[in-house]
Design a protein around this motif. Sequence first.
Motif: not given
Length: 250
Positions: A201-209, A150-152, A191-199
């Motif tokens: 796949n909730n097993k993943e975060y996405i870098f927003s920046q 769950n990471a790339k 908390a800073q919303k740099i990592l946001e949950i992948n809509q």
Amino acid sequence: MFEYLRKEDEASMDDLSRHIENTFNLTEVEKSDRYPSGDIKFQNIIRFALLFFKKAKLVESPKRGLYKLTEDGKNFISFSSTEFENLRKQISSDNNRQKRLQKKQKPDDLTKNQPNLFDYLKKEFGEIKNIINLSKMNYSDTYLVCEGLNAKAIGISNGKSFTVFKDSVVRANDTKSLKETYKKLREELVAQKILEINQKNNKEYIFSQNHTFDSASAASSVVLARQSNGLVDWKTPSKISLGGLSREEK
């Protein structure tokens, strides 16, 4: 830079940065001016200049994070336009030869656009075009990929620090091996919303920046949600590790 290295024999990136600050009397604004990725602009100019001079065999790195002049570097004065062009062609030829020797692999969805990432580098670091003609030099292997469950993620080494690009995928659930320091860092990024949950796949975060970490290992540990050695887990599309690249550059 060369005058400083001739005087001090060897220096760290911090030493060179302070020297440039004092030599050119940089203002606080100039010293703190950053790219959207968070990297300080004038420090990145120094990093890419060092990369070029290492390729030219004028500078070497006897230890990680330290730089010193080679014998050729000690006698270096300046490049003529012809010498610069010949060096550029040599570096390009060496890079192409290395790529032909590397195992060919079919690129996946993340790395198939690797050549296009060059446009990002040129846009972010355009100020160094007077030192290095980016449009004529191949830096595709500068881009590194970190993959796991769950990471790339994809990013670039900035010397001591490491920048992970926007839209990189991060494993959401911590593993037992992850150090408490990196657990807290991941929590701060969420908390800073740099990592946001992948809509999707909730097993993943996405870098927003884009985000810059203090080290490659910090970046890969956050991405993989486990304890990680960044020199091993960050690799080029042709599967050369960051540690392997560092050895090749010496």
